[in-house]
Design an enzyme around this catalytic site. Sequence first.
Site, PDB file in Angstrom:
ATOM      1  N   ARG A 166       0.819  -1.222   0.000  1.00 29.62           N
ATOM      2  CA  ARG A 166       0.000   0.000   0.000  1.00 29.62           C
ATOM      3  C   ARG A 166       0.848   1.265   0.000  1.00 29.62           C
ATOM      4  O   ARG A 166       0.565   2.216  -0.719  1.00 29.62           O
ATOM      5  CB  ARG A 166      -0.928  -0.008   1.222  1.00 29.62           C
TER       6      ARG A 166
ATOM      7  N   ARG B 130      11.860   0.315   7.819  1.00 33.02           N
ATOM      8  CA  ARG B 130      12.482  -0.011   9.101  1.00 33.02           C
ATOM      9  C   ARG B 130      13.986   0.078   8.927  1.00 33.02           C
ATOM     10  O   ARG B 130      14.536  -0.364   7.907  1.00 33.02           O
ATOM     11  CB  ARG B 130      12.092  -1.421   9.550  1.00 33.02           C
TER      12      ARG B 130
ATOM     13  N   GLU C  13      17.627   2.459  16.520  1.00 33.71           N
ATOM     14  CA  GLU C  13      16.932   3.640  17.052  1.00 33.71           C
ATOM     15  C   GLU C  13      16.935   3.635  18.564  1.00 33.71           C
ATOM     16  O   GLU C  13      16.724   2.575  19.154  1.00 33.71           O
ATOM     17  CB  GLU C  13      15.490   3.664  16.532  1.00 33.71           C
TER      18      GLU C  13
ATOM     19  N   HIS D  39      12.030   9.405  12.529  1.00 35.05           N
ATOM     20  CA  HIS D  39      10.944   8.411  12.406  1.00 35.05           C
ATOM     21  C   HIS D  39       9.558   9.079  12.518  1.00 35.05           C
ATOM     22  O   HIS D  39       8.804   8.809  13.458  1.00 35.05           O
ATOM     23  CB  HIS D  39      11.106   7.302  13.453  1.00 35.05           C
ATOM     24  N   ILE D  40       9.269   9.936  11.528  1.00 37.08           N
ATOM     25  CA  ILE D  40       8.006  10.687  11.569  1.00 37.08           C
ATOM     26  C   ILE D  40       7.101  10.362  10.376  1.00 37.08           C
ATOM     27  O   ILE D  40       6.222  11.144  10.026  1.00 37.08           O
ATOM     28  CB  ILE D  40       8.258  12.218  11.621  1.00 37.08           C
ATOM     29  N   GLY D  41       7.315   9.192   9.772  1.00 40.28           N
ATOM     30  CA  GLY D  41       6.546   8.834   8.575  1.00 40.28           C
ATOM     31  C   GLY D  41       5.042   9.013   8.720  1.00 40.28           C
ATOM     32  O   GLY D  41       4.377   9.535   7.829  1.00 40.28           O
TER      33      GLY D  41
END
Length: 328
Positions: A158, A240, A269, A287-289
């Site tokens: 997706r 990831r 992380e 990591h703000i996707g």
Amino acid sequence: MSAKPRVFVSRVIPDAGLSVLEKHTSPAIWPHDRAPTRDELIRGCKDAEALVCLLTEKVDGEVLTAAPTVRIVANVAVGFDNLDVAAGTRAGVVMTNTPGVLDDTTADLAFALLLCTARRLAEGDRLMRTGTWGGWGIMQLLGHDVHHATLGIVGFGRIGRGVARRAVGFDMKVLYSDEFPAPPEVERELRATRVPFDELLAKSDFITLHTPLLPGTKHLINAQTLGKMKPTACLINTSRGPVIDEAALVVALRSGTIAAAGLDVYEHEPKLSPGLVELENVVLLPHIGSASYATRGKMAEMAANNVVAFFEGKAPPNALNPEVLTRA
Ligand code: DGY
């Protein structure tokens, strides 16, 4: 429901989720703005029947054994490499995630990071903030054109397809590699061609990663695969961190094996591999996707709804191990 089930929530989550939990359950919320340690997580789960957690919490067999009252673990994330689902199944604990609601938001971020990396926006911002800009220069901050370039999408689920949809507007040529071919109408709509992974590496100007972290995708991008990319290639990762061998990436960026990288996720992380921050040709995001107000609200609500469904005796809509529910 009679007595409200006790739920440990491992962080303050958006109201859209908390309000559902407050209405139907008895939530105890970890109050700190940091992930609980493993011991704190186990203590928080004491007597709880459900755990609502984030991707920063590793929930494995040891945690489940130490928290035997927990019957459902609802991850507020689509990626669930932090959950040991097999251990959940063995322990009879249902595990859920939040698929679907963050696809467009993450695809937006991936494309923003691609543009930022290609056109060196972060370097430009640093130049302005440090007061070191001496005025317009014809050779200044030259980057790579995105329009008409070839985009290689690794993992055509997706989110990968969402990135392809955005690439259409930039007249990009889209290649993808995935175990499964997309339906012909999707390939047509997104003008996307499935190619072998090595061909994607060799032909793409931009490579964007959208594969889950699995044993088979760990270090998919390593010294060898980086060496197959164009020296002008930009690598984007919003999936990831461990999909990339970060130490090998540092070497590749330093030596010019590839031109640049845009990273939203990291192998260890929140730590970064030595050498990464010193490089100008990498854009680093925390990591703000999926970090839009609307999407984080939907993720929290979805996780809460999974918990509520479970305690109402229904199948949680996003169960990762639904076989647990059919057991006597
Ligand atoms: C996820 O959901 O897996 C993202 O990494 C965080 O939103």
